[in-house]
Design an enzyme around this catalytic site. Sequence first.
Site, PDB file in Angstrom:
ATOM      1  N   ASN A 176      10.155   3.975   7.776  1.00  0.00           N
ATOM      2  CA  ASN A 176       9.167   5.043   7.973  1.00  0.00           C
ATOM      3  C   ASN A 176       9.812   6.427   7.838  1.00  0.00           C
ATOM      4  OD1 ASN A 176       7.501   2.934   8.483  1.00  0.00           O
ATOM      5  ND2 ASN A 176       7.463   3.207  10.707  1.00  0.00           N
ATOM      6  N   HIS A 185      14.306   5.312   4.046  1.00  0.00           N
ATOM      7  CA  HIS A 185      13.480   6.022   3.053  1.00  0.00           C
ATOM      8  C   HIS A 185      13.416   7.527   3.303  1.00  0.00           C
ATOM      9  CE1 HIS A 185      11.149   2.049   1.989  1.00  0.00           C
ATOM     10  NE2 HIS A 185      12.362   2.096   1.496  1.00  0.00           N
ATOM     11  N   CYS A 216      21.215  20.595  -6.055  1.00  0.00           N
ATOM     12  CA  CYS A 216      22.520  20.512  -5.376  1.00  0.00           C
ATOM     13  C   CYS A 216      22.390  19.638  -4.119  1.00  0.00           C
ATOM     14  CB  CYS A 216      23.074  21.907  -5.060  1.00  0.00           C
ATOM     15  SG  CYS A 216      22.245  22.764  -3.696  1.00  0.00           S
TER      16      CYS A 216
HETATM   17  P1  OAD Z   1       3.236  -2.040   4.683  1.00  0.00           P
HETATM   18  O1  OAD Z   1       2.073  -1.084   4.760  1.00  0.00           O
HETATM   19  O2  OAD Z   1       3.528  -2.739   3.411  1.00  0.00           O
HETATM   20  O3  OAD Z   1       3.063  -3.168   5.812  1.00  0.00           O
HETATM   21  C1  OAD Z   1       2.703  -2.862   7.134  1.00  0.00           C
HETATM   22  C2  OAD Z   1       2.833  -4.135   7.962  1.00  0.00           C
HETATM   23  O4  OAD Z   1       2.534  -3.804   9.304  1.00  0.00           O
HETATM   24  C3  OAD Z   1       1.887  -5.270   7.557  1.00  0.00           C
HETATM   25  O5  OAD Z   1       2.601  -6.488   7.483  1.00  0.00           O
HETATM   26  C4  OAD Z   1       0.872  -5.305   8.703  1.00  0.00           C
HETATM   27  O6  OAD Z   1       0.399  -6.626   8.954  1.00  0.00           O
HETATM   28  C5  OAD Z   1       1.710  -4.815   9.851  1.00  0.00           C
HETATM   29  N1  OAD Z   1       0.956  -4.183  10.959  1.00  0.00           N
HETATM   30  C6  OAD Z   1      -0.226  -3.533  10.913  1.00  0.00           C
HETATM   31  N2  OAD Z   1      -0.562  -3.069  12.115  1.00  0.00           N
HETATM   32  C7  OAD Z   1       0.424  -3.429  12.965  1.00  0.00           C
HETATM   33  C8  OAD Z   1       0.669  -3.248  14.366  1.00  0.00           C
HETATM   34  N3  OAD Z   1      -0.195  -2.583  15.139  1.00  0.00           N
HETATM   35  N4  OAD Z   1       1.802  -3.767  14.898  1.00  0.00           N
HETATM   36  C9  OAD Z   1       2.680  -4.443  14.114  1.00  0.00           C
HETATM   37  N5  OAD Z   1       2.513  -4.635  12.803  1.00  0.00           N
HETATM   38  C10 OAD Z   1       1.409  -4.145  12.227  1.00  0.00           C
HETATM   39  O7  OAD Z   1       4.469  -1.209   5.207  1.00  0.00           O
HETATM   40  P2  OAD Z   1       6.026  -1.403   5.000  1.00  0.00           P
HETATM   41  O8  OAD Z   1       6.427  -2.829   5.091  1.00  0.00           O
HETATM   42  O9  OAD Z   1       6.664  -0.415   5.893  1.00  0.00           O
HETATM   43  O10 OAD Z   1       7.998   2.890   0.646  1.00  0.00           O
HETATM   44  O11 OAD Z   1       6.177  -0.894   3.505  1.00  0.00           O
HETATM   45  C11 OAD Z   1       7.441  -0.632   3.018  1.00  0.00           C
HETATM   46  C12 OAD Z   1       7.471   0.520   2.056  1.00  0.00           C
HETATM   47  O12 OAD Z   1       6.467   0.376   1.036  1.00  0.00           O
HETATM   48  C13 OAD Z   1       7.133   1.874   2.656  1.00  0.00           C
HETATM   49  O13 OAD Z   1       8.194   2.461   3.325  1.00  0.00           O
HETATM   50  C14 OAD Z   1       6.797   2.660   1.398  1.00  0.00           C
HETATM   51  C15 OAD Z   1       5.915   1.659   0.666  1.00  0.00           C
HETATM   52  O14 OAD Z   1       5.892   1.742  -0.695  1.00  0.00           O
HETATM   53  C16 OAD Z   1       8.359   4.158   0.336  1.00  0.00           C
HETATM   54  O15 OAD Z   1       7.716   5.126   0.685  1.00  0.00           O
HETATM   55  C17 OAD Z   1       9.636   4.275  -0.457  1.00  0.00           C
END
Ligand code: OAD
Length: 242
Positions: free
Chosen positions: A102, A119, A130
């Site tokens: 995050n 990230h 730079c």
């Molecule tokens: P995702 O949006 O792909 O996944 C979020 C996850 O959180 C899912 O598996 C949901 O089921 C879960 N979830 C939802 N609500 C929740 C809660 N209250 N408690 C626990 N879990 C919950 O997010 P990321 O896995 O973080 O990259 O995605 C990774 C990266 O993909 C991000 O950092 C971003 C994106 O492209 C960049 O910005 C480089």
Amino acid sequence: MIFPSTLIETMQTAQHIVISTGAGISAESGIPTFRQAQTGLWAQYNPEELATPQAFRRNPKLVWDWYAWRRGLVQSAKPNAGHTTIAQLEQFAPKLTLITQNVDNLHQEAGSQNVVELHGNLRRCKCSQCDHITTEWGAGTPPVCPTCGAFLRPDVVWFGEPLPAQAINHALEVSQTCDLFFSIGTSTLIYPAAHLPVLALQSGATAVEINPNETPLTRYVDFALTGSAGEILPALYQTLQR
Ligand code: OAD
């Protein structure tokens, strides 16, 4: 909420806990994910076409304005019970490393100190030319670097860019040497972050997942806790205190 006693014992005796978090930990703070956030004026743009170095070269003002708007969404959000409990766990465990995908800074606001940002962070900018990095910048759209005069950009990882080497190397190292690994609120789809729990399991650590939904990791972990991080983490911490 009742937790397996083997999980509680493992948490009580762990020497090094690693926690890896994704967008789900901030869901209960009302932070929309990348794609959900595209409302109003911004609905016409595809985030994957804005969050790239090419988009910034083509139209720096557009990309800067989009991030300024995203930063505004995040600035009005507060850490939730999930973030706060992770900060408390850092005081409880002999050693705890938090790895996050995050960019919202909410872990740090909740008091977590040992944070590896895979990230980047929306609260920082870096120079597009730079190595200048700053948490304060001028009013330009985009503002310019005080060192070299080039445009400043958000200090976040864009599509097609490598992860910060020091952060990913540290994350890989701690995942292989910890004895307890938590994967919380991440879809475990985006590499290399998705590889971290696999390394932990291969190195003999106990692995725990907290997520309301199933992910590709769910069937491999020792404990899959189904539900929201904001409810499960405080309940788990309370059980530890007993
Ligand atoms: P995702 O949006 O792909 O996944 C979020 C996850 O959180 C899912 O598996 C949901 O089921 C879960 N979830 C939802 N609500 C929740 C809660 N209250 N408690 C626990 N879990 C919950 O997010 P990321 O896995 O973080 O990259 O995605 C990774 C990266 O993909 C991000 O950092 C971003 C994106 O492209 C960049 O910005 C480089």
